[in-house]
Design an enzyme around this catalytic site. Sequence first.
Site, PDB file in Angstrom:
ATOM      1  N   PRO A 123      44.160  37.129  33.829  1.00  0.00           N
ATOM      2  CA  PRO A 123      44.552  36.027  34.713  1.00  0.00           C
ATOM      3  C   PRO A 123      45.794  36.412  35.493  1.00  0.00           C
ATOM      4  O   PRO A 123      46.671  37.122  34.979  1.00  0.00           O
ATOM      5  CB  PRO A 123      44.832  34.864  33.750  1.00  0.00           C
ATOM      6  CG  PRO A 123      45.134  35.521  32.443  1.00  0.00           C
ATOM      7  CD  PRO A 123      44.343  36.797  32.415  1.00  0.00           C
ATOM      8  N   LYS A 124      45.854  35.986  36.731  1.00  0.00           N
ATOM      9  CA  LYS A 124      47.048  36.231  37.551  1.00  0.00           C
ATOM     10  C   LYS A 124      48.026  35.077  37.286  1.00  0.00           C
ATOM     11  O   LYS A 124      47.971  34.032  37.927  1.00  0.00           O
ATOM     12  CB  LYS A 124      46.674  36.309  39.030  1.00  0.00           C
ATOM     13  CG  LYS A 124      47.802  36.787  39.937  1.00  0.00           C
ATOM     14  CD  LYS A 124      47.294  36.985  41.358  1.00  0.00           C
ATOM     15  CE  LYS A 124      48.397  37.517  42.255  1.00  0.00           C
ATOM     16  NZ  LYS A 124      49.488  36.538  42.426  1.00  0.00           N
ATOM     17  N   VAL A 125      48.877  35.288  36.321  1.00  0.00           N
ATOM     18  CA  VAL A 125      49.803  34.239  35.879  1.00  0.00           C
ATOM     19  C   VAL A 125      50.808  33.942  36.993  1.00  0.00           C
ATOM     20  O   VAL A 125      51.368  34.862  37.602  1.00  0.00           O
ATOM     21  CB  VAL A 125      50.523  34.668  34.586  1.00  0.00           C
ATOM     22  CG1 VAL A 125      51.505  33.591  34.136  1.00  0.00           C
ATOM     23  CG2 VAL A 125      49.499  34.958  33.490  1.00  0.00           C
TER      24      VAL A 125
END
Length: 561
Positions: A123-125
């Site tokens: 996930p692209k936090v």
Amino acid sequence: MKRGIAIIVGLLWCSQVWGLCPTWSAARAQDELSRLQQQISRWDDAYWKEGKSNVEDGVYDQLRARLAQWQRCVGEDVLPGDLPPAIGGAASHPVAHTGVKKLTDKRAVRHWMRERGDLWVQPKVDGVAITLVYREGALTQAISRGDGLKGEDWTAKAQRISAIPQTVTGALANSVLQGEIFLPREGHIQQKMGGMNARSKVAGLLMRKDNASALRSLGVFIWAWPDGPDRMAVKLRQLSAAGFTLTEKYTLLVKSAEDVERARTRWWTSGLPFVTDGVVVRTGDEPASRDWLPGQGNWLAAWKYPPVAQVAEVTAIHFTVGKSGKIAVVAMLAPVMLDDKRVQRVNLGSIRRWQEWDIAPGDHILVSLAGQGIPRIDKVVWRVSDRTKPAPPENRYNSLTCFYATAECQEQFLSRLVWIGSRGALGIEGIGESGWRALHQHHHFAHIFSWLALTPEQIKNTPGLAQAKGEQLWHQFNLVRKQPFTRWLMAMGIPLTQAALNASGARSWQQIVSNSAHYWQQLPATGARRAAWVIQWLAHAEIKALSQWLGSQRIDGFSAQ
């Protein structure tokens, strides 16, 4: 190197990446670009130097992309959009932050993956990037991303963040880690809750001086271990053992773009402990850290989520007249996608509301979808310098105008036709605004019920309507002849609610015209003012003429008079 601003009067071109180039003079192009550049610089300074966010993250990203588009249009060099402003910092990163290339769709993801192997998705936090430096097992330095090469020394801040281990062992004892400081969330569903401006909130907390308690609550997600173990699985296990447990949990092996899409959809629609704005696909085989440079990370790429709201350019302002005569203002937009809906127009409300919004062609507005997928304006995010606006039409329309077609009545007349076909009136299936427009333009309706007199051949031979569609419409027009009398009154626009009409027990035109204002006033949701309005409506010459015409067509309740 800048090549100057070309004269682009009349210049238009379109591509999937750049979109439309404005038709501006050289002087105006220079002015508009300069103004937007200055605004973005002010936002950058507030964000990177003071930790203040004066604009939503999504709006900032889209306007920065729009600036890059305009720069391409006029031949200026465009700096990589993934890099923060070069405000630098005193602390040098032992390993540069590369940034991440953005991929537009699944097709682009598939193309990027085609010649790469050992691929993983994370996930692209959404937070603030940081470097953690461990020496002989102890956290010795923490550095903000800055310009990718240098940043601010955040060591004292990192030492207060409970999620960051202060000591590590084994291979991590002398390591450099890159990751994201984030605002912890419980069951955050990105699709429903959006970004919450999480990036700016974290930056604000890190910039504040009186923030010891707030810092303890922050989380960390490690997404890179430069020069770490060659195998990703080993890297993940060792990070987890050291206390960086989220990385292993949210890093998945993928073989195809479909695998990436499944992970992206799952993380977008299910509860996560952090805010995200997409996914990152990366190779397990990374180059040596000495080769990492800002903007040069070709071993990883991001596929962002569709934005909940889109920045859209206003291309024109139109005025429409509704069936009741109210003038509404519609902003025509350069097309944007919201979910799977292509949005090209948004209702701004009344003329007064439009004037309060102060929207002119060329402005940029934030658009989202309200209930039932209806586009709405959220705010104006950028105004152009040229505030040329169209003059609104004179308000000479009301609920008793445009039952008959005239040159001045085209808009309201068409709105009345659309209302007649709607579920609230006669419920004619298979026809909308474009169909009514085609019928009216070809057959030159005299009034709002002229379509009842059309023959099957006339309808089928209407330009713009397929023959099968014409046959279906003629069948529908025949069916509505059997609709109850009250439905025809609603189609005519009687100023009563359906509940009031039902309570009236009206069965014929003679019956309703004989009722007094006092009678109408006793019906549900009908006070003295509305009752007087009904009497006025019944006495109107065009309404009387329409009732007679419906009688000649043998519509139930209307007798020939």
